[in-house]
Design a protein around this motif. Structure first.
Motif, PDB file in Angstrom:
ATOM      1  N   HIS A   9       0.845  -1.193   0.000  1.00  0.00           N
ATOM      2  CA  HIS A   9       0.000   0.000   0.000  1.00  0.00           C
ATOM      3  C   HIS A   9       0.882   1.245   0.000  1.00  0.00           C
ATOM      4  CE1 HIS A   9      -3.504  -2.435   1.286  1.00  0.00           C
ATOM      5  NE2 HIS A   9      -2.607  -3.104   1.974  1.00  0.00           N
ATOM      6  N   PRO A  10       0.430   2.322  -0.629  1.00  0.00           N
ATOM      7  CA  PRO A  10       1.172   3.569  -0.497  1.00  0.00           C
ATOM      8  C   PRO A  10       1.050   4.069   0.945  1.00  0.00           C
ATOM      9  CG  PRO A  10      -0.861   3.917  -1.726  1.00  0.00           C
ATOM     10  CD  PRO A  10      -0.738   2.446  -1.480  1.00  0.00           C
ATOM     11  N   THR A  11       2.076   4.714   1.435  1.00  0.00           N
ATOM     12  CA  THR A  11       2.028   5.245   2.804  1.00  0.00           C
ATOM     13  C   THR A  11       1.285   6.572   2.825  1.00  0.00           C
ATOM     14  OG1 THR A  11       4.162   6.334   2.513  1.00  0.00           O
ATOM     15  CG2 THR A  11       4.187   4.103   3.441  1.00  0.00           C
ATOM     16  N   GLU A  12       1.029   7.073   4.004  1.00  0.00           N
ATOM     17  CA  GLU A  12       0.224   8.288   4.156  1.00  0.00           C
ATOM     18  C   GLU A  12       0.803   9.491   3.415  1.00  0.00           C
ATOM     19  OE1 GLU A  12       2.890   7.622   7.632  1.00  0.00           O
ATOM     20  OE2 GLU A  12       1.277   6.448   6.770  1.00  0.00           O
ATOM     21  N   GLU A  13       2.131   9.524   3.260  1.00  0.00           N
ATOM     22  CA  GLU A  13       2.744  10.658   2.575  1.00  0.00           C
ATOM     23  C   GLU A  13       2.222  10.800   1.150  1.00  0.00           C
ATOM     24  OE1 GLU A  13       4.538   8.414   4.294  1.00  0.00           O
ATOM     25  OE2 GLU A  13       5.595   9.546   5.833  1.00  0.00           O
ATOM     26  N   ALA A  14       1.823   9.704   0.533  1.00  0.00           N
ATOM     27  CA  ALA A  14       1.298   9.754  -0.834  1.00  0.00           C
ATOM     28  C   ALA A  14      -0.021  10.512  -0.900  1.00  0.00           C
ATOM     29  CB  ALA A  14       1.114   8.340  -1.377  1.00  0.00           C
ATOM     30  N   LEU A  15      -0.695  10.671   0.234  1.00  0.00           N
ATOM     31  CA  LEU A  15      -1.999  11.330   0.272  1.00  0.00           C
ATOM     32  C   LEU A  15      -1.944  12.736   0.869  1.00  0.00           C
ATOM     33  CD1 LEU A  15      -4.014   8.233   1.508  1.00  0.00           C
ATOM     34  CD2 LEU A  15      -3.794   9.064  -0.828  1.00  0.00           C
ATOM     35  N   PHE A  16      -0.764  13.222   1.211  1.00  0.00           N
ATOM     36  CA  PHE A  16      -0.647  14.546   1.835  1.00  0.00           C
ATOM     37  C   PHE A  16      -0.966  15.677   0.861  1.00  0.00           C
ATOM     38  CE2 PHE A  16       2.530  13.413   5.466  1.00  0.00           C
ATOM     39  CZ  PHE A  16       1.534  12.704   6.109  1.00  0.00           C
ATOM     40  N   GLY A  39       0.811  17.760  -0.673  1.00  0.00           N
ATOM     41  CA  GLY A  39       1.576  18.984  -0.446  1.00  0.00           C
ATOM     42  C   GLY A  39       1.329  19.667   0.890  1.00  0.00           C
ATOM     43  N   CYS A  40       0.429  19.169   1.713  1.00  0.00           N
ATOM     44  CA  CYS A  40       0.163  19.788   3.014  1.00  0.00           C
ATOM     45  C   CYS A  40       1.350  19.550   3.941  1.00  0.00           C
ATOM     46  CB  CYS A  40      -1.105  19.210   3.629  1.00  0.00           C
ATOM     47  SG  CYS A  40      -1.524  19.951   5.224  1.00  0.00           S
ATOM     48  N   THR A  41       1.842  20.609   4.579  1.00  0.00           N
ATOM     49  CA  THR A  41       2.991  20.484   5.480  1.00  0.00           C
ATOM     50  C   THR A  41       2.592  20.613   6.951  1.00  0.00           C
ATOM     51  OG1 THR A  41       3.453  22.848   5.234  1.00  0.00           O
ATOM     52  CG2 THR A  41       4.625  21.330   3.759  1.00  0.00           C
ATOM     53  N   ASP A  42       1.350  20.987   7.244  1.00  0.00           N
ATOM     54  CA  ASP A  42       0.882  21.104   8.634  1.00  0.00           C
ATOM     55  C   ASP A  42       0.246  19.774   9.026  1.00  0.00           C
ATOM     56  OD1 ASP A  42      -0.006  21.840  11.115  1.00  0.00           O
ATOM     57  OD2 ASP A  42      -1.392  23.381  10.408  1.00  0.00           O
ATOM     58  N   VAL A  43       1.073  18.848   9.516  1.00  0.00           N
ATOM     59  CA  VAL A  43       0.634  17.493   9.833  1.00  0.00           C
ATOM     60  C   VAL A  43       0.868  17.226  11.317  1.00  0.00           C
ATOM     61  CG1 VAL A  43       0.994  15.037   9.365  1.00  0.00           C
ATOM     62  CG2 VAL A  43       1.211  16.704   7.501  1.00  0.00           C
ATOM     63  N   GLU A  44      -0.194  16.877  12.051  1.00  0.00           N
ATOM     64  CA  GLU A  44      -0.089  16.466  13.455  1.00  0.00           C
ATOM     65  C   GLU A  44      -0.202  14.950  13.499  1.00  0.00           C
ATOM     66  OE1 GLU A  44      -2.711  18.229  16.335  1.00  0.00           O
ATOM     67  OE2 GLU A  44      -2.697  20.133  15.241  1.00  0.00           O
ATOM     68  N   ASP A  45       0.798  14.290  14.041  1.00  0.00           N
ATOM     69  CA  ASP A  45       0.789  12.827  14.119  1.00  0.00           C
ATOM     70  C   ASP A  45       0.432  12.411  15.538  1.00  0.00           C
ATOM     71  OD1 ASP A  45       1.134  10.120  13.886  1.00  0.00           O
ATOM     72  OD2 ASP A  45       3.110  10.251  12.927  1.00  0.00           O
ATOM     73  N   HIS A  46      -0.789  11.954  15.729  1.00  0.00           N
ATOM     74  CA  HIS A  46      -1.274  11.534  17.051  1.00  0.00           C
ATOM     75  C   HIS A  46      -1.120  10.033  17.274  1.00  0.00           C
ATOM     76  CE1 HIS A  46      -4.111  15.212  17.674  1.00  0.00           C
ATOM     77  NE2 HIS A  46      -2.985  15.545  17.053  1.00  0.00           N
ATOM     78  N   ARG A  47      -0.505   9.332  16.321  1.00  0.00           N
ATOM     79  CA  ARG A  47      -0.390   7.875  16.426  1.00  0.00           C
ATOM     80  C   ARG A  47       0.674   7.481  17.453  1.00  0.00           C
ATOM     81  NH1 ARG A  47       1.312   6.599  10.473  1.00  0.00           N
ATOM     82  NH2 ARG A  47       2.755   8.213  11.143  1.00  0.00           N
ATOM     83  N   PRO A  48       0.378   6.433  18.235  1.00  0.00           N
ATOM     84  CA  PRO A  48       1.425   5.921  19.117  1.00  0.00           C
ATOM     85  C   PRO A  48       2.456   5.140  18.304  1.00  0.00           C
ATOM     86  CG  PRO A  48      -0.528   4.549  19.257  1.00  0.00           C
ATOM     87  CD  PRO A  48      -0.871   5.700  18.355  1.00  0.00           C
ATOM     88  N   PRO A  49       3.610   4.866  18.862  1.00  0.00           N
ATOM     89  CA  PRO A  49       4.592   4.043  18.139  1.00  0.00           C
ATOM     90  C   PRO A  49       3.993   2.678  17.787  1.00  0.00           C
ATOM     91  CG  PRO A  49       5.588   5.028  20.091  1.00  0.00           C
ATOM     92  CD  PRO A  49       4.100   5.302  20.168  1.00  0.00           C
ATOM     93  N   LEU A  50       4.477   2.094  16.700  1.00  0.00           N
ATOM     94  CA  LEU A  50       3.991   0.785  16.279  1.00  0.00           C
ATOM     95  C   LEU A  50       4.116  -0.223  17.429  1.00  0.00           C
ATOM     96  CD1 LEU A  50       5.323   0.421  12.639  1.00  0.00           C
ATOM     97  CD2 LEU A  50       2.941   0.388  13.367  1.00  0.00           C
ATOM     98  N   GLY A  51       3.095  -1.001  17.627  1.00  0.00           N
ATOM     99  CA  GLY A  51       3.097  -2.020  18.677  1.00  0.00           C
ATOM    100  C   GLY A  51       2.649  -1.506  20.029  1.00  0.00           C
ATOM    101  N   LEU A  52       2.456  -0.199  20.176  1.00  0.00           N
ATOM    102  CA  LEU A  52       2.053   0.353  21.477  1.00  0.00           C
ATOM    103  C   LEU A  52       0.673   1.009  21.407  1.00  0.00           C
ATOM    104  CD1 LEU A  52       5.428   1.941  22.634  1.00  0.00           C
ATOM    105  CD2 LEU A  52       4.464  -0.272  23.245  1.00  0.00           C
TER     106      LEU A  52
END
Length: 125
Positions: free
Chosen positions: A102-109, A111-124
């Motif tokens: 699958h394409p990663t999230e960056e493929a869907l940005f 051009g938007c540069t104001d990105v807040e990542d609320h995801r916990p680390p993988l596995g947590l």
């Protein structure tokens, strides 16, 4: 005992209602079209619902788009090839496996540069 999960139709309705709270803004939901049934984590559903409401509440936002993609870019899936008989019942089933990249999230940005990542680390999570 009630399980702490939100059914798919309820999840979709919650997101639509969250967007409508602000000037009846519309939300487009993509990535769930092939699911007939699913259960979502209730805690995450609430967090996503809150984020949708906040996004819809922004003056510079006309509509909201919610896209669900796999977090791990390579997912393994089982493929069932069914041979259906005259009576509508399966006569034979062949099971295979396929990895989907699958394409990663960056493929869907887009051009938007104001990105807040609320995801916990993988596995947590």
């Amino acid at each position: 005992m009630q399980l702490l999960h939100t059914k798919l139709p309820e999840f979709i309705e919650k997101m639509k209602n969250a967007a409508r709270k602000h000037k009846n803004k519309q939300i487009a939901i993509r990535g769930l079209e092939n699911l007939h049934s699913a259960k979502m984590q209730s805690l995450r559903t609430g967090r996503i619902e809150e984020a949708v409401e906040q996004m819809a509440g922004r003056d510079d936002v006309e509509s909201v788009e919610l896209v669900v993609i796999p977090r791990v870019p390579e997912t393994m899936h089982t493929v069932m090839i069914k041979g259906i008989g005259k009576d509508g019942k399966p006569e034979k089933i062949v099971l295979e496996v396929i990895n989907i990249l699958h394409p990663t999230e960056e493929a869907l940005f887009d051009g938007c540069t104001d990105v807040e990542d609320h995801r916990p680390p993988l596995g947590l999570h």
